[in-house]
Write a protein that holds these residues in place. Structure first.
Motif, short mmCIF file in Angstrom:
data_model
loop_
_atom_site.label_atom_id
_atom_site.label_comp_id
_atom_site.label_asym_id
_atom_site.label_seq_id
_atom_site.Cartn_x
_atom_site.Cartn_y
_atom_site.Cartn_z
N ARG A 155 -25.89 -50.84 74.48
CA ARG A 155 -26.68 -49.71 74.03
C ARG A 155 -28.10 -50.16 73.70
N GLN A 157 -31.42 -48.62 72.06
CA GLN A 157 -31.91 -47.49 71.27
C GLN A 157 -33.41 -47.66 71.05
N ARG A 264 -34.61 -40.47 68.62
CA ARG A 264 -34.58 -41.61 69.54
C ARG A 264 -33.94 -41.24 70.87
N ASP A 266 -31.31 -42.98 73.60
CA ASP A 266 -30.31 -44.04 73.79
C ASP A 266 -30.05 -44.22 75.28
N LEU A 268 -27.37 -46.27 77.53
CA LEU A 268 -26.11 -47.01 77.45
C LEU A 268 -25.75 -47.54 78.82
N GLY A 289 -21.26 -41.69 69.19
CA GLY A 289 -21.82 -42.72 68.33
C GLY A 289 -21.44 -42.58 66.88
N ALA A 292 -24.65 -43.85 66.21
CA ALA A 292 -25.68 -43.45 67.16
C ALA A 292 -26.54 -42.39 66.53
#
Length: 333
Positions: A155, A157, A264, A266, A268, A289, A292
């Protein structure tokens, strides 16, 4: 000296036949060894089954076993003699034993493949960190980038900072520095065969725009804008498994829902298992998440290239882009 008489030197004749050294013996031994190996290989190939030949071919094409066609196991050509069981006494037991052995082999292969995949993800994480540390233009944004290996993959971020948002206020237009980060990520991630999932998140601040456009639509629009930036950076579009908007349903900082880090994007890098779950319409275990979080929202109305999407009467839990169309899933009970 005046007579100039010739000087005659007499040498004794060699006795026996003599020899020419032993170098030929070494060459002959090497030749015999090579011939023995050649005939051994010919015998093995003539006695191997088509399945064993395919396994041998797959092993030499990819000895480490990274590709799905390669075999990570020692190839059994059946050369070890084993006592044949009494089929009359063990007729019922033998199929069960074979089934147990085959399931055990499948589990071992799965475990081995997962270990290899985890090693590759760790190498990718290290390469991404090195990329950021070596690039002075990216080093200043290290505090906004977080790497983490989860059971669903690697991940990445990328978060908002207090005075450094990734998008224009209330819109899905990328800031130039954020686009540079995405292009750098695309350069490294595209070396992996794994597909990726992109998710956008917002903080808990209510969206003050007009109509039905809100944080759900904004988070999905921003995730899709990140997808377009990656594709512009030559990342293969077919390697993107899905693009998702979570609004503020998966906050990074649960104690402070208005913290900028909750806004944000993400990315993955999916494991094969998580990728299969997505292809089968299931939710990967860590996709929403437990830790997350989100991607930018604002109290001001959307401007710029924010996409006017019509969600309908029900406030859906997920907004998913597929082939450029925004689809909505029913909320979980």
């Amino acid at each position: 000296m005046d007579n100039n008489q010739p000087i005659i030197v007499k040498r004794g004749a060699k006795r026996g036949g003599g020899h020419h050294g032993g170098a030929w013996k070494i060459a002959f031994a090497d030749f015999m060894t090579a011939m023995m190996a050649f005939f051994l290989v010919m015998w093995l190939m003539s006695s191997a089954t088509p399945e064993q030949k395919r396994a041998i071919s797959g092993y030499f094409q990819d000895p480490i076993g990274f590709t799905e066609s390669a075999s990570p196991h020692v190839i059994d050509l059946g050369g070890t003699p084993t006592p044949s069981p009494d089929r009359t006494l063990n007729a019922d037991v033998e199929p069960a034993m074979q089934q147990s052995e085959s399931s055990l082999d499948a589990e071992q292969a799965q475990t081995f493949a997962e270990q290899l995949e985890n090693q590759r993800l760790e190498l990718l994480l290290q390469e991404l960190q090195n990329k950021i540390e070596e690039d002075p233009d990216l080093t200043r944004y290290m505090d906004q980038i977080l790497f983490e290996i989860t059971q669903d993959g690697l991940r990445i971020q990328i978060m908002d900072a207090e005075n450094r948002p990734m998008f224009d206020l209330g819109s899905a237009r990328l800031q130039p520095y954020f686009e540079d980060i995405l292009l750098a990520m695309a350069d490294v991630i595209q070396t992996m065969p794994n597909k990726i999932s992109i998710s956008g998140h917002t903080d808990a601040k209510p969206y003050a725009g007009q109509g039905d456009f809100g944080n759900w639509e904004l988070s999905a629009s921003r995730a899709n804008a990140a997808r377009r930036a990656l594709v512009a950076g030559r990342y293969p579009e077919e390697q993107i498994a899905r693009v998702v908007g979570y609004a503020s349903s998966a906050l990074f900082d649960r104690e402070d829902p208005f913290n900028p880090v909750n806004r944000r994007i993400d990315i993955l890098v999916l494991t094969k298992k998580a990728q299969r779950s997505i292809e089968q319409g299931q939710q990967p275990s860590m996709e929403a998440g437990e830790d997350a979080g989100a991607a930018g929202t604002s109290a001001e109305p959307a401007t710029g290239d924010a996409e006017p999407l019509q969600p309908g009467a029900v406030r859906e839990r997920l907004n998913i882009f597929e082939d450029g169309v925004l689809k909505f899933d029913e909320p979980e009970s």
